[in-house]
Enzyme design. Structure first.
Site, PDB file in Angstrom:
ATOM      1  N   ARG A   1       0.816  -1.223   0.000  1.00 57.78           N
ATOM      2  CA  ARG A   1       0.000   0.000   0.000  1.00 57.78           C
ATOM      3  C   ARG A   1       0.843   1.262   0.000  1.00 57.78           C
ATOM      4  O   ARG A   1       0.385   2.323  -0.435  1.00 57.78           O
ATOM      5  CB  ARG A   1      -0.974  -0.017   1.176  1.00 57.78           C
ATOM      6  CG  ARG A   1      -2.025  -1.113   1.039  1.00 57.78           C
ATOM      7  CD  ARG A   1      -2.979  -1.118   2.197  1.00 57.78           C
ATOM      8  NE  ARG A   1      -2.279  -1.258   3.460  1.00 57.78           N
ATOM      9  CZ  ARG A   1      -2.520  -2.199   4.356  1.00 57.78           C
ATOM     10  NH1 ARG A   1      -3.441  -3.105   4.151  1.00 57.78           N
ATOM     11  NH2 ARG A   1      -1.846  -2.233   5.479  1.00 57.78           N
TER      12      ARG A   1
ATOM     13  N   GLU B   1       4.644 -10.773  15.455  1.00 52.81           N
ATOM     14  CA  GLU B   1       3.926 -11.374  16.560  1.00 52.81           C
ATOM     15  C   GLU B   1       4.017 -12.891  16.569  1.00 52.81           C
ATOM     16  O   GLU B   1       4.183 -13.518  17.606  1.00 52.81           O
ATOM     17  CB  GLU B   1       2.449 -10.948  16.474  1.00 52.81           C
ATOM     18  CG  GLU B   1       1.856 -10.567  17.792  1.00 52.81           C
ATOM     19  CD  GLU B   1       0.456 -10.038  17.624  1.00 52.81           C
ATOM     20  OE1 GLU B   1      -0.454 -10.639  18.211  1.00 52.81           O
ATOM     21  OE2 GLU B   1       0.278  -9.033  16.890  1.00 52.81           O
TER      22      GLU B   1
END
Length: 137
Positions: free
Chosen positions: A23, A60
């Site tokens: 993006r 994560e």
């Protein structure tokens, strides 16, 4: 948005804008045209056509890697790294570390949106570079 970013960066001497996959590519390209700067794509491994330099980083649930062409940045460049969203800052931190390997004259970071929810603290990982955002939520 391009006009707002242009006003922030027009006098900073930026020579390259690194767009973070994927993006970040759109706004980085549009701003580069307006600033007369080059565009560098920071991508996941195996997507760029020539020799690259990589930076791996913890996420994560595992690790990831980001890379750019080995001839994309030099020590005379002033580099702006751009992505759409700042949450934890992990990918952009890795991109900054990657760009630092080229020893540019300067590095700045920009996001369109910064999420400031408790526990994210994305801005805190950038104590060594100037960070701007257009919107904070």
């Amino acid at each position: 948005m391009v006009d707002e970013l242009y006003e922030i960066y027009k006098n900073k001497g930026i020579t390259k804008i690194v767009g973070i996959e994927s993006r970040g590519f759109v706004m980085a390209s549009a701003l580069a045209v307006k600033l007369g700067a080059g565009v560098v794509l920071a991508r996941k491994p195996g997507k760029l056509p020539a020799a690259t330099v990589q930076e791996s980083y913890a996420k994560e649930y595992g690790t990831d890697t980001i890379e750019i062409h080995e001839d994309a940045i030099n020590d005379k460049d002033i580099v702006l790294l751009h992505d759409d969203l700042l949450a934890t800052g992990g990918t952009m931190r890795a991109a900054c570390n990657l760009v630092k390997k080229f020893n540019p004259k300067g590095i700045m970071v920009n996001f369109l949106i910064e999420i400031t929810d408790e526990g994210l603290h994305g801005r805190d990982v950038f104590d060594d570079v100037e960070v701007t955002t257009l919107i904070t939520v």
